[in-house]
Write a protein that holds these residues in place. Structure first.
Motif, PDB file in Angstrom:
ATOM      1  N   GLY A  26       1.010  -1.087  -0.051  1.00 46.24           N
ATOM      2  CA  GLY A  26      -0.093   0.017  -0.039  1.00 46.24           C
ATOM      3  C   GLY A  26       0.787   1.199  -0.040  1.00 46.24           C
ATOM      4  N   LYS A  27       0.157   2.290  -0.247  1.00 50.95           N
ATOM      5  CA  LYS A  27       0.980   3.573  -0.432  1.00 50.95           C
ATOM      6  C   LYS A  27       1.515   4.259   0.797  1.00 50.95           C
ATOM      7  CE  LYS A  27      -1.413   5.313  -4.331  1.00 50.95           C
ATOM      8  NZ  LYS A  27      -2.862   5.141  -3.913  1.00 50.95           N
ATOM      9  N   ASP A  28       1.147   4.168   1.844  1.00 53.14           N
ATOM     10  CA  ASP A  28       1.619   4.667   2.953  1.00 53.14           C
ATOM     11  C   ASP A  28       2.827   4.173   3.567  1.00 53.14           C
ATOM     12  OD1 ASP A  28      -0.455   2.915   3.378  1.00 53.14           O
ATOM     13  OD2 ASP A  28      -1.019   3.857   5.391  1.00 53.14           O
ATOM     14  N   ARG A  29       3.503   5.005   4.252  1.00 50.67           N
ATOM     15  CA  ARG A  29       4.926   4.506   4.995  1.00 50.67           C
ATOM     16  C   ARG A  29       4.636   3.565   6.106  1.00 50.67           C
ATOM     17  NH1 ARG A  29       9.051   9.033   5.716  1.00 50.67           N
ATOM     18  NH2 ARG A  29      10.567   7.819   4.575  1.00 50.67           N
ATOM     19  N   LYS A  30       5.263   2.691   6.357  1.00 54.26           N
ATOM     20  CA  LYS A  30       4.911   1.856   7.532  1.00 54.26           C
ATOM     21  C   LYS A  30       6.143   1.428   8.455  1.00 54.26           C
ATOM     22  CE  LYS A  30       1.046  -0.075   5.569  1.00 54.26           C
ATOM     23  NZ  LYS A  30       0.874   0.240   4.029  1.00 54.26           N
ATOM     24  N   LEU A  31       6.375   1.367   9.532  1.00 57.02           N
ATOM     25  CA  LEU A  31       7.237   1.001  10.381  1.00 57.02           C
ATOM     26  C   LEU A  31       6.879  -0.480  11.110  1.00 57.02           C
ATOM     27  CD1 LEU A  31       9.963   0.942  12.213  1.00 57.02           C
ATOM     28  CD2 LEU A  31       8.745   2.699  13.760  1.00 57.02           C
ATOM     29  N   GLN A 136      10.278  -1.154  -1.164  1.00 55.44           N
ATOM     30  CA  GLN A 136      11.472  -0.074  -0.924  1.00 55.44           C
ATOM     31  C   GLN A 136      11.612  -0.098   0.697  1.00 55.44           C
ATOM     32  OE1 GLN A 136      13.155   2.222  -2.761  1.00 55.44           O
ATOM     33  NE2 GLN A 136      12.207   1.157  -4.629  1.00 55.44           N
ATOM     34  N   SER A 137      12.215  -1.069   1.309  1.00 57.72           N
ATOM     35  CA  SER A 137      12.633  -1.229   2.593  1.00 57.72           C
ATOM     36  C   SER A 137      13.932  -1.075   3.294  1.00 57.72           C
ATOM     37  CB  SER A 137      11.880  -2.826   2.601  1.00 57.72           C
ATOM     38  OG  SER A 137      12.444  -3.088   4.104  1.00 57.72           O
ATOM     39  N   VAL A 138      14.062  -0.493   4.304  1.00 59.69           N
ATOM     40  CA  VAL A 138      15.100  -0.280   5.103  1.00 59.69           C
ATOM     41  C   VAL A 138      14.960  -0.991   6.246  1.00 59.69           C
ATOM     42  CG1 VAL A 138      16.773   1.324   6.178  1.00 59.69           C
ATOM     43  CG2 VAL A 138      15.542   1.793   4.140  1.00 59.69           C
ATOM     44  N   LEU A 139      16.054  -1.655   6.947  1.00 59.50           N
ATOM     45  CA  LEU A 139      16.153  -2.361   8.036  1.00 59.50           C
ATOM     46  C   LEU A 139      16.767  -1.563   9.109  1.00 59.50           C
ATOM     47  CD1 LEU A 139      15.626  -5.133   9.882  1.00 59.50           C
ATOM     48  CD2 LEU A 139      18.156  -5.641   8.832  1.00 59.50           C
ATOM     49  N   LEU A 140      15.774  -1.292  10.067  1.00 61.61           N
ATOM     50  CA  LEU A 140      16.661  -0.386  11.207  1.00 61.61           C
ATOM     51  C   LEU A 140      16.969  -1.272  12.367  1.00 61.61           C
ATOM     52  CD1 LEU A 140      14.137   2.616  11.305  1.00 61.61           C
ATOM     53  CD2 LEU A 140      16.101   2.450   9.916  1.00 61.61           C
ATOM     54  N   PRO A 171      14.391   9.426   3.169  1.00 61.07           N
ATOM     55  CA  PRO A 171      13.238   9.864   2.863  1.00 61.07           C
ATOM     56  C   PRO A 171      12.628   8.993   1.474  1.00 61.07           C
ATOM     57  CG  PRO A 171      15.349  11.104   2.100  1.00 61.07           C
ATOM     58  CD  PRO A 171      15.658  10.164   3.016  1.00 61.07           C
ATOM     59  N   GLU A 172      13.454   8.201   0.856  1.00 59.62           N
ATOM     60  CA  GLU A 172      12.864   7.658  -0.294  1.00 59.62           C
ATOM     61  C   GLU A 172      12.100   6.289   0.359  1.00 59.62           C
ATOM     62  OE1 GLU A 172      13.003   8.630  -3.440  1.00 59.62           O
ATOM     63  OE2 GLU A 172      13.854  10.211  -2.474  1.00 59.62           O
ATOM     64  N   ALA A 173      12.458   5.744   1.380  1.00 54.59           N
ATOM     65  CA  ALA A 173      12.049   4.692   2.025  1.00 54.59           C
ATOM     66  C   ALA A 173      10.469   4.327   2.205  1.00 54.59           C
ATOM     67  CB  ALA A 173      12.791   4.041   3.284  1.00 54.59           C
ATOM     68  N   GLN A 174       9.904   3.236   1.723  1.00 51.99           N
ATOM     69  CA  GLN A 174       8.217   3.065   2.160  1.00 51.99           C
ATOM     70  C   GLN A 174       8.366   2.308   3.311  1.00 51.99           C
ATOM     71  OE1 GLN A 174       5.917   1.555  -0.826  1.00 51.99           O
ATOM     72  NE2 GLN A 174       4.267   1.893   0.264  1.00 51.99           N
ATOM     73  N   TYR A 175       9.130   1.401   3.695  1.00 46.36           N
ATOM     74  CA  TYR A 175       8.969   0.374   4.774  1.00 46.36           C
ATOM     75  C   TYR A 175      10.121   0.514   5.637  1.00 46.36           C
ATOM     76  CZ  TYR A 175       5.387  -1.607   1.452  1.00 46.36           C
ATOM     77  OH  TYR A 175       4.329  -1.478   0.757  1.00 46.36           O
ATOM     78  N   PHE A 176      10.099   0.628   7.104  1.00 49.03           N
ATOM     79  CA  PHE A 176      11.016   0.564   7.765  1.00 49.03           C
ATOM     80  C   PHE A 176      10.744  -0.799   8.477  1.00 49.03           C
ATOM     81  CE2 PHE A 176      10.793   4.991   7.007  1.00 49.03           C
ATOM     82  CZ  PHE A 176      12.115   5.118   6.732  1.00 49.03           C
TER      83      PHE A 176
END
Ligand code: ADP
Ligand code: ASP
Ligand code: MG
Length: 436
Positions: A26-31, A136-140, A171-176
């Motif tokens: 889905g479009k919105d960003r999520k953690l 577009q996912s980043v592992l924090l 800023p580009e990531a959609q998923y954290f």
């Protein structure tokens, strides 16, 4: 941004991880906060126990048994040869790391390091899967921003500062994606938020980023009116207030870690409990609204110790309770229930670590009696004074059960009873029949 937490069973099979990827699309960003694959933390606890006892042979065997199924997991999780190879590398790196503890001195610090491995593995595998399917996912890494103080309490300002700074880097990531449960302590060592702590992580990070909603995805369709592991005919509750949910979680509803609700309540962030296996089910919303039922739910907490403290003088002189409470405060031991009579006060604690020292000090000015193996049964509902029949219903249902303590009137939404744990199942079933 929304925070979504997936528990052990929700990440427990490759197919479940595939479902999560679909659920978070889905479009919105999520953690996204993940637990360890179900069974992994228990296995790590057993490995740590073996190594602590110096039984390194058993430790090695348990490590092999833990990692054997992970190879098939990797094979089924990914499609491409390249991703499978990366997954294998993740599993082997963690397996080798855990094996490096065998044959060396092993204590509490090492135990906490081992326990963190479950969430580190599950998130690394899931992140690799999201990359394979082009999210577009980043592992924090949670160890960079989750911190607890010397009382094992989260350091909110630190979490907020560090996490918002981390997120701002992408800023580009959609998923954290991040690990539930784990944190660093003030010594800079790896620590954790206690068993079931991933729920608490979700709420803490949700509060830190002022999320619009915190979703706890698990293996059941919301908070039920009674413990489904003990009582057959239970049903999900559509809505609870923060206070009602906090009480149920604190008094034993395993679906939520006891402290989960507090950070969410502070910023009035709705918490939604949802079922990964049945995503269309409504689940439970925890916010300012409640359902209109008089009695909403029942939970029970085991491992309670009751202490009866009798004044050596005939009456409870003023200053007596202060002296009593100061002793519990000195040993950082919270009191859950309290009842008083003219000559005695009974309190319950769930942390008996300092019990001997507490009793020693109490005995200098009163006599004490201790009952172990007690359970608190907590009934949550609207116990306003204009609803006199409700309490009768409770006691009518429990007429065959010996009750050690009763607490009523402390808040308008809770009646708590203390019973011997041997009567707990019977009490929960009798209440289910009698009050719903
Ligand atoms: P997760 O691994 O997703 O964190 P948990 O096992 O910690 O899941 O919590 C979900 C379980 O909590 C359910 O499967 C259920 O057996 C148990 N549970 C206990 N009390 C309740 C309750 N009142 N409502 C819903 N589930 C409950
Ligand atoms: N993996 C940890 C545990 O099993 C934390 C969690 O699942 O919430 O306790
Ligand atoms: Mg849990």
């Amino acid at each position: 941004m929304k925070v979504l937490k997936f528990g052990g069973t929700s990440v427990g099979k490759p197919d479940r991880m595939h479902s999560i990827a679909r659920l978070i699309a889905g479009k919105d960003r999520k953690l996204v906060v993940l637990s360890a694959v179900s069974g992994t933390t228990n296995a790590l606890v057993a490995i740590a126990a073996a190594l602590t006892e110096g039984d390194h042979g058993k430790g090695s065997q348990l490590i092999e048994a833990l990692f054997a199924p992970y190879h098939e997991f990797v094979n089924l999780l990914y499609t491409t040869a390249e991703a499978k190879q990366k997954g294998e590398a993740i599993v082997n790196t963690h397996c080798d790391y855990i094996k490096s503890y065998v044959g060396k001195p092993f204590g509490e610090k090492e135990t906490k390091e081992l326990l963190a491995e479950g969430e580190l593995i599950s998130t690394a595998l899931f992140q690799e899967y999201l990359l394979e399917i082009n999210y577009q996912s980043v592992l924090l890494p949670a160890l960079e921003f989750m911190k607890i103080d010397d009382d094992n309490e989260p350091v909110h300002e630190y979490i907020e500062q560090m996490l918002t700074a981390e997120i701002a880097k992408y800023p580009e990531a959609q998923y954290f994606i991040t690990q539930g449960f784990i944190a660093k302590n003030t010594k800079g060592e790896i620590d954790n938020l206690k068993r079931g702590g991933s729920d608490y992580t979700a709420s803490l990070v949700g509060a830190a980023i002022r999320a619009e909603e915190i979703q706890i995805w698990t293996d059941i369709d919301g908070m039920h009116n009674n413990d489904p592991r003990i009582v057959k005919k239970t049903f999900p509750i559509a809505a609870l207030t923060f206070d009602e949910a906090a009480e149920l979680a604190y008094f034993g509803a395993k679906i939520l870690h006891p402290s989960t609700i507090l950070p969410a309540k502070k910023y009035r962030i709705p918490v939604r409990l949802l079922n990964t296996m049945q995503p269309e089910a409504k689940g439970t919303v925890i916010a300012d609204q409640t359902s209109d039922k008089d009695i909403k739910a029942i939970a029970a907490k085991d491992g309670i110790t009751a202490i009866k403290i009798k004044s050596s003088r005939m009456l409870l002189a003023y200053g007596f309770l202060r002296r009593v409470f100061e002793i519990f405060e000195k040993y950082k031991t919270p009191i859950d229930m309290i009842t008083t009579s003219e000559v005695a006060v009974s309190v319950t604690i769930d942390d008996a670590k300092n019990l001997t020292a507490i009793l020693e000090e109490l005995k200098s000015f009163c006599t004490v009696e201790v009952d172990a193996n007690q359970s608190i049964v907590c009934i949550v509902g609207d116990f306003l004074e204009d609803k006199p029949g409700l309490v009768n219903k409770i006691f009518e249902a429990l007429k065959n059960i010996p009750i050690r303590m009763i607490s009523y009137g402390g808040s308008k939404n809770n009646v708590s009873l203390l019973i011997h744990t041997q009567h707990k199942n019977e009490a929960l079933n009798a209440l289910n029949e009698g009050v719903f």
